[in-house]
Design a protein around this motif. Sequence first.
Motif, short mmCIF file in Angstrom:
data_model
loop_
_atom_site.label_atom_id
_atom_site.label_comp_id
_atom_site.label_asym_id
_atom_site.label_seq_id
_atom_site.Cartn_x
_atom_site.Cartn_y
_atom_site.Cartn_z
N SER A 28 0.57 -1.02 0.24
CA SER A 28 -0.19 0.04 0.23
C SER A 28 0.84 0.85 0.24
CB SER A 28 -0.89 0.09 1.35
OG SER A 28 -1.30 1.13 1.42
N ILE A 29 0.40 2.19 -0.48
CA ILE A 29 0.87 3.41 -0.35
C ILE A 29 1.44 3.43 0.78
CG2 ILE A 29 0.68 6.59 -0.34
CD1 ILE A 29 1.58 4.77 -2.82
N VAL A 30 0.09 2.88 2.03
CA VAL A 30 0.64 3.79 3.35
C VAL A 30 1.51 2.56 3.58
CG1 VAL A 30 -1.02 3.49 6.27
CG2 VAL A 30 -2.09 3.71 3.71
N GLY A 31 1.70 1.64 3.29
CA GLY A 31 3.20 0.98 3.60
C GLY A 31 4.47 1.88 3.64
N LYS A 32 4.70 2.58 2.33
CA LYS A 32 5.40 3.70 2.86
C LYS A 32 5.12 4.90 3.37
CE LYS A 32 8.43 3.64 -0.50
NZ LYS A 32 9.24 2.44 -0.47
N ILE A 33 4.01 5.54 3.85
CA ILE A 33 3.66 6.80 4.80
C ILE A 33 2.72 6.41 5.63
CG2 ILE A 33 2.85 8.91 4.80
CD1 ILE A 33 3.49 9.31 1.55
N GLY A 34 2.69 6.37 7.21
CA GLY A 34 1.66 5.43 7.95
C GLY A 34 1.33 7.44 8.13
N THR A 35 0.09 6.72 7.86
CA THR A 35 -1.75 7.80 7.83
C THR A 35 -2.71 8.01 9.03
OG1 THR A 35 -2.70 7.02 6.81
CG2 THR A 35 -1.08 8.48 5.70
N PRO A 36 -3.23 8.82 9.80
CA PRO A 36 -4.73 8.53 10.55
C PRO A 36 -5.37 7.01 10.30
CG PRO A 36 -4.01 10.85 10.30
CD PRO A 36 -2.95 10.25 9.19
N LEU A 37 -5.70 6.77 11.20
CA LEU A 37 -6.46 6.21 11.47
C LEU A 37 -6.05 4.19 10.85
CD1 LEU A 37 -9.17 7.57 10.13
CD2 LEU A 37 -8.88 7.54 12.96
N ARG A 38 -4.84 4.05 10.61
CA ARG A 38 -3.80 2.67 9.92
C ARG A 38 -2.79 2.56 10.25
NH1 ARG A 38 -7.26 6.18 6.58
NH2 ARG A 38 -8.37 5.25 4.67
N SER A 39 -2.38 3.05 12.01
CA SER A 39 -1.47 2.50 12.74
C SER A 39 -1.08 1.34 12.26
CB SER A 39 -1.40 2.93 14.22
OG SER A 39 -2.70 2.22 15.09
N SER A 40 -1.90 -0.16 12.75
CA SER A 40 -1.71 -1.32 12.89
C SER A 40 -1.54 -1.62 11.10
CB SER A 40 -2.73 -1.92 13.66
OG SER A 40 -3.15 -1.73 15.03
N TYR A 41 -2.44 -1.20 10.10
CA TYR A 41 -2.17 -1.58 8.94
C TYR A 41 -1.26 -0.94 8.35
CZ TYR A 41 -3.41 -1.28 3.83
OH TYR A 41 -3.73 -1.39 2.86
N VAL B 119 7.90 12.88 -1.40
CA VAL B 119 7.68 14.20 -0.10
C VAL B 119 8.65 13.73 1.21
CG1 VAL B 119 6.57 15.73 1.48
CG2 VAL B 119 6.39 15.54 -0.86
N LYS B 120 8.19 12.18 1.86
CA LYS B 120 8.36 11.57 2.72
C LYS B 120 9.75 10.95 2.77
CE LYS B 120 8.26 8.39 5.63
NZ LYS B 120 8.06 8.66 7.51
N ARG B 121 10.19 10.74 1.70
CA ARG B 121 11.64 10.98 0.73
C ARG B 121 12.83 12.34 0.75
NH1 ARG B 121 14.07 7.36 -4.12
NH2 ARG B 121 16.55 8.06 -3.55
N PHE B 122 12.58 13.13 0.58
CA PHE B 122 13.69 13.99 0.58
C PHE B 122 12.55 15.30 1.67
CE2 PHE B 122 12.72 12.16 -3.29
CZ PHE B 122 14.42 12.08 -3.95
#
Length: 264
Positions: free
Chosen positions: A140-153, A246-249
């Motif tokens: 997932s994109i969330v596998g690269k960036i942690g976002t609200p409501l998805r901490s465990s995911y 943006v996360k990377r740089f």
Amino acid sequence: MYFFNKIIWITGASSGIGKALAIKLSKQQCKLILSSRNTASLELVKQSCDYPEHIKIIPLDLENYTSLILKAAEAIKAFGKIDILINNGGISQRSLAAETNIHVDKRIMDINYLGTVSLTKAILPHFIEKQEGQFVTTTSIVGKIGTPLRSSYAASKHALHGFFDSLRAENHQNNIAVTLLCPGFINTNISKNALIGNGAPQGKMDVATGNGMSPERCAKLMLKAIKNKKEEVCIAGAKEKLGVYVKRFFPRLLSFLIRKLSVT
């Protein structure tokens, strides 16, 4: 017709991205093994595919990860070998970390991480023996960036990146490819089935998910990445892809922007 006559095992194949992958792959006359917990839905997917006689159904539950070595043996026996394993099964989350029962954290990790890893390890000796194979994993994109409501995911998807990056390095000499696919918002039932803090399904569609890319478009882009044996591909809209860069740089900038996201 790159996938012609290849034997491909897809988990999470009863709906959404998995279903779209199965339908598109069937048009290329490959042999498919379809898996999920829902046998009835798998049968409907099979009948929606071209050449259903070339499709085997093997029900499995990723959460019951200790049983998957037997499922792998069954899958190999179905057509005599496996060429590509597409790890697509999983479950999402919609709850604040402070309001999520630890048993929900464990269930998400058991399904998304340990289930996927267990199935991969069960197939790995087969790939090593024949000195060929490809592991494809939907993160997932969330596998690269942690976002609200998805901490465990997010944690489960980040873990998959770590595992499969290591697996790729360890098995390069065995001619085993590893492809990580990172979808953004895709218009599937993932948000309806996502777990809330007490472990119940959310039961409703997120606005962003409902406005997301179609599963058919996502599957088309995934198959292109699989064919080219890409190591990692983000399949998402411009904003989601921008977030990865943006996360990377500029990680602090992304942290600021993420804090502005709604957590309700």
